[in-house]
Design an enzyme around this catalytic site. Structure first.
Site, mmCIF file in Angstrom:
data_model
loop_
_atom_site.group_PDB
_atom_site.id
_atom_site.type_symbol
_atom_site.label_atom_id
_atom_site.label_comp_id
_atom_site.label_asym_id
_atom_site.label_seq_id
_atom_site.Cartn_x
_atom_site.Cartn_y
_atom_site.Cartn_z
ATOM 1 N N LYS A 86 -12.911 0.030 -12.831
ATOM 2 C CA LYS A 86 -12.648 0.670 -11.573
ATOM 3 C C LYS A 86 -13.659 1.561 -10.775
ATOM 4 O O LYS A 86 -14.493 2.122 -11.471
ATOM 5 C CB LYS A 86 -11.354 1.504 -11.877
ATOM 6 N N SER A 109 -12.403 5.243 -13.682
ATOM 7 C CA SER A 109 -11.066 5.481 -14.450
ATOM 8 C C SER A 109 -11.071 5.540 -15.682
ATOM 9 O O SER A 109 -12.004 4.942 -16.461
ATOM 10 C CB SER A 109 -10.141 4.252 -14.000
ATOM 11 N N GLU A 138 -9.933 9.104 -0.174
ATOM 12 C CA GLU A 138 -8.549 9.433 -0.427
ATOM 13 C C GLU A 138 -8.066 10.993 -0.156
ATOM 14 O O GLU A 138 -7.236 11.231 0.404
ATOM 15 C CB GLU A 138 -7.976 9.131 -1.757
ATOM 16 N N HIS A 178 -2.374 -3.907 14.395
ATOM 17 C CA HIS A 178 -1.411 -4.420 13.489
ATOM 18 C C HIS A 178 -2.069 -4.108 12.274
ATOM 19 O O HIS A 178 -1.233 -4.924 11.222
ATOM 20 C CB HIS A 178 -0.475 -5.286 13.672
#
Ligand code: ARG
Length: 460
Positions: free
Chosen positions: A284, A278, A291, A157
């Protein structure tokens, strides 16, 4: 002007839109090498049975080599009017060698030709994908070997459940990938029959030797039914389905990399080579490759669905619908290949932050099950009661603001005075993972055994 390949009975040429919707050359030019291989095998066989002279066959061979060269050096003029790769090559062959070129299509149709070309393409892709999966497995095994003892939280979970080792976690993916490779290999076995010689649909009256062409093209045997040969694309569907399942596995691993590399987790640091910055936020480091691997499943599973819908309800045998098999398959198989390559690079280059993982493994009362097991083992308590006692101790620790091993023996004894100091021997995460020695468990020794098994199986 009517089409020079099939326009004998036509007075006028096709409408421009007809030509546009009909042509596949824009994407099936990618099959030129497979088409040439099929034509060579066919010509050799036709000469063998005396349908072509040796001179014609030799002219065809050299014409096809010229065409291969032209395509590879970019001078070949593809024509949409000639619809597809088969007619583009055949037409050029006639320009180059005349009548011999026009004889090549004896005992053959574009229907068995495309069934062959596409099958050869899917077969080669399958071999390449299996090799790539093996490569990713090897990297995972190497990293698992070094992280056999690195403790991390195991999740259910996405809540801390019990401590596990990172090596064990990585090997879970090695298992999944192995089944993925197995599915592709199974599909390859069924795929490996040669449709060439089925001709349009009914077979041919020429005394062709289909075993010869099948053998030359690396197939186990010719397909046994001419209708089936030109009508089905299940071989591509099987590979797409296997690719979609494997892309699902990659997507899950990619998601874990995204989570693990976040500032909140910091279990891993992605390498510079597989991170992006970024344009506005200088701090970043984005895991874009992870992704994108997480996302590629969309087009891969979509391709399976797309081709399945194309094939659904088609009456025997070939229908032009089936020309829609190629773009989605090409796209999905290259997306899957790229995903495997990116995942292999990310796993190879990332670093594990062992201390961070270990600290996280100890939070969230992750050794509560070990405590309950201790009560069962040492105090002969029924598990259900042990579960309750442990729950009381967890609540105590939570109130006190400490981990389970931050409770004093006196505090343990308040809940059950049979508990003695041996309890502290089971409360650390290292002890917890070391105790999971039953086959398939996360203990470092088990991980080392499994690493050795995989190294042997993968030949490293
Ligand atoms: N371009 C076609 C395809 O991709 C080749 C087969 C065409 N056959 C035909 N009878 N029109 O499926």
């Amino acid at each position: 002007m009517s089409n020079k390949m099939w326009g004998g009975r036509f007075a006028a040429g096709p409408d421009a839109i007809m030509q546009e919707i009909n042509a596949s050359i824009g994407f099936d030019k990618r099959l030129y090498a497979e088409d040439i291989a099929g034509s060579r095998a066919h010509a050799r066989m036709l000469a063998e049975i005396g349908v072509l002279t040796e001179e014609d066959r030799n002219a065809i061979f050299s014409g096809l080599e010229t065409i291969r060269g032209e395509i590879e050096n970019g001078t070949f003029k593809f024509s949409e009017e000639l619809e597809d790769i088969h007619m583009n090559i055949e037409s050029r062959l006639r320009d180059l060698i005349g009548d011999a070129g026009a004889r090549l299509h004896t005992a053959r149709s574009r229907n068995d030709q495309i069934a062959l070309d596409f099958r050869l393409y899917v077969r080669e892709s399958t071999d390449m994908l299996i090799a790539q999966i093996r490569g990713l497995q090897k990297i995972l095994v190497a990293r698992a070997s070094a992280e056999a003892e690195s403790v991390m939280p195991g999740f259910t979970h996405l809540q801390s459940a019990q401590p596990v080792t990172m090596g064990h976690h990585l090997l879970a993916y090695v298992e999944m990938l192995d089944r993925d490779a197995g599915r592709l290999a199974d599909a390859r076995v069924r795929m490996n029959e040669c449709p060439l010689g089925a001709a349009a649909l009914a077979g041919t009256s020429f005394p062709i030797d289909r075993h010869m062409t099948a053998g030359e093209l690396g197939f186990d045997r010719p397909t046994a039914n001419s209708l089936d040969s030109v009508a089905d694309r299940d071989f591509a569907l099987e590979v797409l389905a296997a690719a979609a399942i494997s892309a699902m596995h990659l997507s899950r691993l990619a998601e874990e990399l995204v989570i693990w590399s976040s500032a909140q987790f910091r279990f891993v640091s992605m390498s510079d080579g597989f991170s992006t910055g970024s344009s506005i936020m200088p701090q970043k480091r984005n895991p874009d490759a992870a992704e994108l691997v997480r996302a590629k499943i969309g087009r891969i599973a979509g391709a399976f669905q797309s081709l399945l819908m194309v094939m659904k309800g088609l009456p025997m045998t070939y229908g032009k619908d089936m020309q829609e098999d190629k773009e989605v398959t090409f796209d999905a198989l290259s997306a899957f290949s790229l995903s495997l390559a990116a995942m292999t690079g990310m796993i190879r280059d990332m670093s594990f932050n062992r201390e961070v993982m270990k600290t996280a493994a100890g939070s969230g009362f992750a050794t509560a099950t070990d405590l309950a097991d201790f009560l069962v083992r040492e105090l002969n308590m029924p598990f259900r009661d042990a579960h309750h006692v442990t729950g009381t101790l967890v609540a105590m620790a939570e109130k006190k603001g400490c981990a389970l091993d931050g409770l004093t023996l006196e505090e343990f004894k308040i809940v059950d005075d049979r508990i003695d100091s041996r309890v502290f021997g089971v409360l650390t995460v290292d002890k917890s993972v070391a105790s999971r020695t039953a086959y398939g468990g996360t203990a470092p020794n088990n991980v080392r055994d499994q690493v050795a098994r995989w190294q042997e199986r993968l030949g490293v």
